[in-house]
Motif scaffolding. Structure first.
Motif, mmCIF file in Angstrom:
data_model
loop_
_atom_site.group_PDB
_atom_site.id
_atom_site.type_symbol
_atom_site.label_atom_id
_atom_site.label_comp_id
_atom_site.label_asym_id
_atom_site.label_seq_id
_atom_site.Cartn_x
_atom_site.Cartn_y
_atom_site.Cartn_z
ATOM 1 N N GLY A 1 0.844 -1.320 -0.014
ATOM 2 C CA GLY A 1 -0.080 -0.089 -0.007
ATOM 3 C C GLY A 1 0.806 1.240 0.200
ATOM 4 O O GLY A 1 1.986 0.997 0.173
ATOM 5 N N GLY A 2 0.160 2.346 -0.118
ATOM 6 C CA GLY A 2 0.918 3.737 -0.162
ATOM 7 C C GLY A 2 1.620 4.177 0.962
ATOM 8 O O GLY A 2 2.746 4.878 0.921
ATOM 9 N N ARG A 3 1.279 3.528 2.192
ATOM 10 C CA ARG A 3 2.024 3.940 3.469
ATOM 11 C C ARG A 3 3.193 2.569 3.856
ATOM 12 O O ARG A 3 3.697 2.401 4.694
ATOM 13 N N GLY A 4 3.288 1.495 2.838
ATOM 14 C CA GLY A 4 4.109 0.446 2.929
ATOM 15 C C GLY A 4 3.265 -0.916 3.758
ATOM 16 O O GLY A 4 3.705 -1.856 4.167
ATOM 17 N N GLY A 5 2.006 -0.717 3.886
ATOM 18 C CA GLY A 5 1.261 -1.653 4.592
ATOM 19 C C GLY A 5 0.540 -2.531 3.556
ATOM 20 O O GLY A 5 0.703 -2.697 2.374
ATOM 21 N N ASN A 6 -0.322 -3.417 4.019
ATOM 22 C CA ASN A 6 -1.111 -4.259 3.302
ATOM 23 C C ASN A 6 -2.489 -3.522 2.764
ATOM 24 O O ASN A 6 -3.117 -3.027 3.686
ATOM 25 N N TYR A 7 -3.073 -3.643 1.660
ATOM 26 C CA TYR A 7 -4.051 -3.424 1.237
ATOM 27 C C TYR A 7 -4.991 -4.400 0.829
ATOM 28 O O TYR A 7 -4.683 -5.648 0.563
ATOM 29 N N ASP A 8 -6.253 -4.215 0.424
ATOM 30 C CA ASP A 8 -7.171 -5.217 0.013
ATOM 31 C C ASP A 8 -7.384 -5.299 -1.532
ATOM 32 O O ASP A 8 -8.070 -4.574 -2.184
#
Length: 170
Positions: A136-143
């Motif tokens: 994701g955009g902040r380095g995390g997981n997205y759906d």
């Protein structure tokens, strides 16, 4: 004696529904001077960034074997928050090596930018392809299953035309 930096340090979150971080570190095998760390009291300290240049010590692995890989899990973190961690090798109490840093985002992140965008002319139109972002955009997981894309055409005079919305296929 000052140890070299860790050979590797990673922090990962398995999915956007998890509020824990799995860490993996590989201990250095030698000191900055090149001498072996075998037989020395080697430890790895894990720190969490608290703000305003302050870090708190969250875990220490004692009696570390040089060159060996270790894993540890930090649980109970807050959702919708970015975290920064540092891992530092020590020889004894005074021999502090350089830190290694890793960042994670806990919770549902927004999708990052599409990767490997390609546009090929085909007849009077074009074929546009891309790959879903790894993070994701902040380095995390997205759906990924609920992520859609909007495709726009931008002309040389900077006007924009939306040519597709709600696109799920890559």
């Amino acid at each position: 004696m000052t140890p070299k930096s860790l050979t590797s340090f990673t922090a990962s979150v398995p999915n956007h529904k998890s509020n824990f971080v799995d860490f993996t570190f590989t201990a250095p095998e030698s000191a900055e001077t090149g001498e072996s760390l075998d037989g020395n009291q080697l430890s790895i300290h894990l720190y969490k960034y608290e703000g305003m240049f302050e870090y708190s010590d969250v875990h220490t692995i004692e009696n570390v074997t040089p060159g060996q890989t270790y894993s540890w899990r930090l649980e109970g973190l807050d959702f919708d928050k970015a975290y920064s961690f540092r891992a530092v090798p020590f020889v004894g109490k005074e021999g502090k090596g350089d830190f290694s840093e890793a960042n994670v985002y806990i919770g549902l992140d927004y999708p990052g930018s599409p990767q490997n965008l390609q546009c090929r002319r085909q007849g009077d139109g074009a074929i546009v392809t891309w790959e879903a972002p790894a993070l994701g955009g902040r380095g995390g997981n997205y759906d990924l299953n609920n992520t859609t894309y909007t495709l726009s055409r931008i002309y040389s005079d900077d006007t924009e035309e939306i040519v597709g919305q709600g696109i799920k296929e890559l």
